[in-house]
Design a protein around this motif. Structure first.
Motif, PDB file in Angstrom:
ATOM      1  N   LYS A 217      87.732 154.523  94.057  1.00 23.78           N
ATOM      2  CA  LYS A 217      87.379 155.472  94.775  1.00 23.78           C
ATOM      3  C   LYS A 217      88.566 156.230  94.546  1.00 23.78           C
ATOM      4  CE  LYS A 217      84.896 152.781  97.693  1.00 23.78           C
ATOM      5  NZ  LYS A 217      83.759 153.189  97.879  1.00 23.78           N
TER       6      LYS A 217
ATOM      7  N   GLN B 187      91.195 145.706 105.049  1.00 26.18           N
ATOM      8  CA  GLN B 187      90.565 146.558 106.454  1.00 26.18           C
ATOM      9  C   GLN B 187      89.601 146.873 106.178  1.00 26.18           C
ATOM     10  OE1 GLN B 187      94.044 145.830 109.118  1.00 26.18           O
ATOM     11  NE2 GLN B 187      94.924 145.538 108.035  1.00 26.18           N
ATOM     12  N   CYS B 188      89.883 148.667 106.404  1.00 23.76           N
ATOM     13  CA  CYS B 188      88.778 149.346 106.072  1.00 23.76           C
ATOM     14  C   CYS B 188      88.360 149.262 103.500  1.00 23.76           C
ATOM     15  CB  CYS B 188      89.443 150.922 106.376  1.00 23.76           C
ATOM     16  SG  CYS B 188      90.019 151.088 104.421  1.00 23.76           S
ATOM     17  N   GLY B 189      89.088 148.710 102.988  1.00 29.48           N
ATOM     18  CA  GLY B 189      88.683 148.092 102.113  1.00 29.48           C
ATOM     19  C   GLY B 189      87.964 149.562 101.258  1.00 29.48           C
ATOM     20  N   TYR B 190      88.864 150.631 101.348  1.00 32.31           N
ATOM     21  CA  TYR B 190      88.520 151.882 100.711  1.00 32.31           C
ATOM     22  C   TYR B 190      90.288 151.356  99.877  1.00 32.31           C
ATOM     23  CZ  TYR B 190      88.329 156.154  99.120  1.00 32.31           C
ATOM     24  OH  TYR B 190      88.339 158.676  98.669  1.00 32.31           O
TER      25      TYR B 190
ATOM     26  N   THR C 270      91.000 149.030  98.129  1.00 28.24           N
ATOM     27  CA  THR C 270      91.003 147.376  98.200  1.00 28.24           C
ATOM     28  C   THR C 270      89.506 147.530  96.626  1.00 28.24           C
ATOM     29  OG1 THR C 270      90.170 146.837 100.074  1.00 28.24           O
ATOM     30  CG2 THR C 270      89.704 145.451  98.254  1.00 28.24           C
TER      31      THR C 270
ATOM     32  N   CYS D 219      97.916 150.915 100.946  1.00 29.70           N
ATOM     33  CA  CYS D 219      97.476 150.874 101.840  1.00 29.70           C
ATOM     34  C   CYS D 219      97.939 151.383 102.669  1.00 29.70           C
ATOM     35  CB  CYS D 219      97.511 149.201 101.887  1.00 29.70           C
ATOM     36  SG  CYS D 219      95.980 149.040 102.724  1.00 29.70           S
ATOM     37  N   ARG D 220      96.648 151.962 103.294  1.00 26.50           N
ATOM     38  CA  ARG D 220      96.934 152.727 105.146  1.00 26.50           C
ATOM     39  C   ARG D 220      96.569 151.484 106.048  1.00 26.50           C
ATOM     40  NH1 ARG D 220      93.903 158.308 104.755  1.00 26.50           N
ATOM     41  NH2 ARG D 220      95.604 159.702 103.032  1.00 26.50           N
ATOM     42  N   CYS D 221      96.062 150.820 105.502  1.00 22.62           N
ATOM     43  CA  CYS D 221      95.732 149.771 106.361  1.00 22.62           C
ATOM     44  C   CYS D 221      96.634 148.762 107.101  1.00 22.62           C
ATOM     45  CB  CYS D 221      94.413 148.873 106.567  1.00 22.62           C
ATOM     46  SG  CYS D 221      92.880 149.877 106.650  1.00 22.62           S
TER      47      CYS D 221
ATOM     48  N   SER E  72      97.144 145.532 104.802  1.00 20.78           N
ATOM     49  CA  SER E  72      96.450 145.014 104.420  1.00 20.78           C
ATOM     50  C   SER E  72      97.923 144.179 103.470  1.00 20.78           C
ATOM     51  CB  SER E  72      95.354 145.466 104.014  1.00 20.78           C
ATOM     52  OG  SER E  72      95.595 145.749 103.019  1.00 20.78           O
TER      53      SER E  72
END
Ligand code: FES
Ligand code: FES
Length: 166
Positions: A47, A110-113, A115, A146-148, A150
């Motif tokens: 990404k 979470q969103c996985g971006y 990850t 990580c914005r989520c 995690s």
């Protein structure tokens, strides 16, 4: 002057012509590895977010070392061995890498971006040291945002892997 470079990407040898932008198949000097992976090879598991080396989303292994591919020029990768998230599974059996399996088991995303970058950073760490201490895990992941939020699950998964690695 045009030149040809060769590198391994996920165990496959790839050749590229470095030259003037605009000619079919030629890569400009200033093209980043993340761009080449995503836009030319369709390896979109890597990404891009910040594009400035600050978020870790674009992390791949370059000669077994985790690097932000947005900060690497493809033209400088002649002879390199690149591993992306797409190449992480066992080439013979197709089984997921233990890090990937652990992330699924521990819901470490979470969103996985972020990850793929986090997993590739951990892969680089475990290649160097299969049993890192928690502080080493945190240090290795300090460049992966990580914005989520995690992180807690990620650290938990990494700690378990560090204990299990044989
Ligand atoms: S996109 Fe490369 S570090 Fe953020
Ligand atoms: S899981 Fe969404 S950015 Fe990390």
């Amino acid at each position: 002057m045009d030149k040809t470079i060769r590198m391994k990407i996920n165990r496959q040898t790839r050749s590229f012509f470095i030259g003037y932008e605009g000619l079919v198949g030629e890569i400009p000097d200033e093209e980043t590895l993340s761009h080449t992976l995503r836009e030319r090879l369709n390896l979109t598991g890597t990404k891009e977010a910040c594009g400035e080396g600050a978020c870790g989303c674009c992390t791949v292994l370059l000669n077994s070392r985790a690097v932000p591919s947005c900060q690497i020029l493809t033209a400088d990768c002649d002879g390199a061995d690149i591993l992306t998230i797409e190449g992480l599974q066992d080439p013979a059996t197709g089984e997921l890498d233990p890090i990937q399996r652990k992330f699924i088991d521990k819901y470490a995303f979470q969103c996985g971006y972020c990850t793929p970058g986090i997993i590739m950073t951990l892969k680089g760490l475990f290649l160097k040291n299969p049993h890192p201490a928690t502080e080493e895990i945190k240090e290795a992941l300090s460049g992966n945002l990580c914005r989520c939020i995690s992180h807690y699950h990620v650290i938990d998964a990494a700690e378990e892997l560090a204990r299990e690695n044989v």
